[in-house]
Design a protein around this motif. Structure first.
Motif, short mmCIF file in Angstrom:
data_model
loop_
_atom_site.label_atom_id
_atom_site.label_comp_id
_atom_site.label_asym_id
_atom_site.label_seq_id
_atom_site.Cartn_x
_atom_site.Cartn_y
_atom_site.Cartn_z
N ASN A 47 5.61 1.14 -4.62
CA ASN A 47 4.81 0.70 -5.77
C ASN A 47 5.76 0.37 -6.93
O ASN A 47 6.98 0.55 -6.82
CB ASN A 47 3.75 1.74 -6.14
CG ASN A 47 4.36 3.06 -6.61
OD1 ASN A 47 5.42 3.09 -7.23
ND2 ASN A 47 3.67 4.16 -6.31
N ASP A 68 0.03 0.48 -10.83
CA ASP A 68 1.00 0.85 -9.79
C ASP A 68 0.48 0.57 -8.39
O ASP A 68 1.16 0.01 -7.55
CB ASP A 68 1.29 2.36 -9.91
CG ASP A 68 2.78 2.61 -10.11
OD1 ASP A 68 3.52 1.65 -10.35
OD2 ASP A 68 3.17 3.77 -10.03
N ARG A 69 -0.77 0.97 -8.17
CA ARG A 69 -1.32 0.91 -6.80
C ARG A 69 -1.62 -0.51 -6.33
O ARG A 69 -1.98 -0.73 -5.18
CB ARG A 69 -2.55 1.81 -6.66
CG ARG A 69 -3.71 1.45 -7.57
CD ARG A 69 -4.73 2.59 -7.54
NE ARG A 69 -5.80 2.40 -8.51
CZ ARG A 69 -6.94 1.80 -8.24
NH1 ARG A 69 -7.17 1.32 -7.03
NH2 ARG A 69 -7.87 1.70 -9.17
N CYS A 72 2.80 -3.26 -3.47
CA CYS A 72 3.45 -2.70 -2.27
C CYS A 72 4.61 -3.63 -1.92
O CYS A 72 4.43 -4.61 -1.20
CB CYS A 72 2.48 -2.63 -1.09
SG CYS A 72 1.00 -1.67 -1.39
N TYR A 228 -1.32 -4.84 2.56
CA TYR A 228 -0.69 -3.69 1.88
C TYR A 228 0.78 -3.50 2.28
O TYR A 228 1.35 -2.46 2.01
CB TYR A 228 -1.49 -2.39 2.10
CG TYR A 228 -2.92 -2.48 1.63
CD1 TYR A 228 -3.22 -2.42 0.26
CD2 TYR A 228 -3.95 -2.69 2.52
CE1 TYR A 228 -4.53 -2.54 -0.18
CE2 TYR A 228 -5.27 -2.80 2.09
CZ TYR A 228 -5.55 -2.73 0.73
OH TYR A 228 -6.85 -2.86 0.30
#
Length: 443
Positions: A47, A68-69, A72, A228
Motif C-alpha cells: 500500500n 492507503d487501501r 496495491c 488487487y
C-alpha cells in the motif's frame, strides 16, 4: 513452535508459497515462516504507506492520492500468460477461486520512437504499422508454418530441424526483416536479449506457440492480471496450504538455522522455540552464505500517473517492450501499465512500472526511453535489486533455495524454478492433477 514438520518454508514469496501449497496438498506437514508482517516477500504488493516507507522513507505520500487501501503496488511487475504454466498451476490447484483476474488490454512494442500494438490476430497483422505489405505476407507464411507444424509429420517441417537449425536460420528461411525478427523475438518469444538467435530454434518455437495460444484464449493480448495486484498470488497459495493443514507464522524472525554434524538442515530457532524438519525451502535472503550474486541487478521504477499513456490514450492496461536494439542496449526495457480498473490504485490514477537489467553506473538514465513514453508523472519511486542464485542444488544439505525474480515481464522463469525445486525436493517431476475442492470449514 516446538514441533516436528516434514518441510519448513522460509519467506512468503510466490515461489515459496506455490511450493508450500503443492506440498501441503500432497499431505506434507508444512511450517511456513516469514520475518515480514505481510505476504509476498520480494514479490509483495504494497500500500502507499509501505511503498513510501520502503523507497522514500523521508517523504510521506501526498494526501490527494487517496486512501492507503486503494493502492496495491507490485514490487516485481509481471503479467501471467493466459496459457502459461503459472495459470495451469492456479487452475489445477483450484487457487483460482480465491483470485479474480482481468485481461491486460494489449502488448505493445517500441519501434523508431513510437509504440505499436503487437498483432493479436490476422486482421491486426494486416493493419499493423510494424510491417510493410510484402513483409506482412512473409510474416503470414511464418505464422502458417508455426500453426501447421506437427512433430511427427516431416512434410510440415519445411526442411527445418528445430533441434539443429538456429532461430536465425528459421527467420532467414521466411525472409523476415530485422524489425520483424525483433518484435517476434522480444514481444512474442519474450526474450530480453538477442542470444536466442544463435541457439537451436526449439525453445523459441515453444515460446512463440505459448504466446499465440495465450492470445487465442481471450483475444487482444496473451496476458491476465489479478485484481488487487500480484500480492494476491502468494496469499492464494498460502490459503491453499492452510486448508490442507499448513501452519503460517508472519512477523517471525529466524534467530538461527540449525544443522547436524554432517551439515544437513535440521530446523530453525526463533526466540525460545525450535521447529524441526529434514528439509527447508527458502528465498535467498535467508541464506546469504549459500547464494551467489548472478552479476546482474534490476532497476524498477514505480511511476504514479494521473493520465493514460499518451500514445495509447484509450487503453487502461498494457505492456510495452522496448527491444534492446532500438535503444542501443544489451537488454530490453519493460513497462507494465495498469489502472484503477485492476484495483491497484485510486480512481483517476495509473501505475506504470519500468524495469530493466542495469548496464551502466547511471541506471536511472537507462530508463529514459521508457520515461519519455509515460509523459508527466505524479511521483516516481525507484529500487534496485541484486539477483541471486543458489550455490548448490540443495541435495547435500537439504537446503533448497529459490532464485531471485528476474526482469522478464511474465512468470514462466518463476514456474521453471518452482518445478526445478519441486523435483529436487521430492525426486518426482511436478505433474498437475486437478484436485477435488475441499471446503475450508471441513478442516
Amino acid at each position: 513452535m516446538d514441533e516436528d514438520y516434514d518441510v519448513i518454508v522460509l519467506g512468503t514469496g510466490l515461489t515459496e508459497c506455490i511450493l508450500s501449497g503443492l506440498l501441503s496438498v500432497e499431505g506434507k506437514k508444512v511450517l511456513h515462516i516469514d520475518r515480514q508482517d505481510h505476504y509476498g516477500g520480494e514479490s509483495a504488493s504494497l500500500n502507499l504507506t509501505q511503498l513510501y516507507a520502503k523507497f522514500k522513507p523521508s517523504k510521506k505520500p501526498d494526501p490527494k492520492l487517496g486512501r492507503d487501501r486503494d493502492w496495491c503496488v507490485d514490487l516485481i511487475p509481471k503479467f501471467l500468460m493466459s496459457k502459461g504454466e503459472l495459470t495451469n498451476i492456479l487452475v489445477h490447484t483450484d487457487v483460482t477461486r480465491y483470485i479474480e483476474f482481468k485481461q491486460i488490454f494489449g502488448s505493445y512494442v517500441y519501434r523508431s520512437g513510437r509504440i505499436a500494438k503487437v498483432p493479436a490476430n490476422e486482421i491486426e497483422a494486416i493493419k499493423s504499422s510494424l510491417m510493410g505489405i510484402f513483409e506482412k505476407r512473409r510474416m503470414k507464411r511464418f505464422l502458417e508454418f508455426m500453426a501447421s507444424y506437427k512433430e511427427e509429420d516431416i512434410q510440415t517441417h519445411q526442411g527445418l530441424d528445430l533441434d539443429q537449425n538456429t532461430m536465425d536460420d528459421v527467420f532467414y528461411k521466411f525472409g523476415l526483416e530485422t524489425g520483424t525478427k525483433d518484435f517476434i523475438g522480444h514481444s512474442m518469444a519474450l526474450y530480453s536479449n538477442d542470444d536466442y538467435l544463435t541457439k537451436p530454434a526449439r525453445e523459441s518455437f515453444d515460446r512463440i506457440m505459448l504466446y499465440l495460444q495465450s492470445v487465442a484464449r481471450y483475444g487482444r493480448s496473451p496476458y491476465i492480471y489479478p485484481l488487487y495486484g500480484l500480492g494476491e498470488l502468494p496469499q492464494g497459495f498460502a490459503r491453499l496450504s492452510a486448508i490442507y493443514g499448513g501452519t503460517y507464522m508472519l512477523d517471525t524472525p529466524i534467530d538461527e538455522i540449525l544443522y547436524d554434524e554432517a551439515g544437513k538442515f535440521t530446523g530453525v530457532k526463533s526466540g525460545n522455540g525450535v521447529a524441526r524438519a529434514p528439509i527447508v525451502i527458502g528465498d535467498p535472503t535467508y541464506f546469504p552464505e549459500k547464494v551467489n550474486k548472478t552479476g546482474q541487478k534490476v532497476i524498477r521504477a514505480m511511476c504514479i500517473l494521473d493520465h493514460p499513456i499518451p500514445a495509447a490514450p484509450d487503453v487502461d492496461s498494457l505492456q510495452i517492450i522496448i527491444p534492446q536494439s532500438q535503444v542501443d542496449r544489451k537488454n530490453d526495457i519493460y513497462i507494465a501499465f495498469v489502472g484503477s480498473s485492476h484495483n491497484v490504485c485510486a480512481k483517476g490514477y495509473y501505475l506504470a512500472i519500468v524495469s530493466t537489467i542495469i548496464e551502466t553506473d547511471r541506471p536511472h538514465i537507462e530508463l529514459e526511453p521508457a520515461m519519455k513514453l509515460l509523459g508527466s508523472t505524479v511521483d516516481v519511486l525507484m529500487g534496485i535489486s541484486e539477483l541471486y542464485e543458489p550455490k548448490s542444488d540443495g541435495t547435500n544439505d537439504n537446503v533448497f533455495i529459490s532464485k531471485s525474480y528476474d526482469a522478464s515481464s511474465h512468470f514462466e522463469t518463476t514456474t521453471d524454478d518452482v518445478k526445478d525445486i519441486y523435483f529436487r525436493v521430492t525426486g518426482q517431476p511436478l505433474v498437475l492433477k486437478k484436485r477435488e475442492p475441499i471446503e475450508e470449514e471441513d478442516r
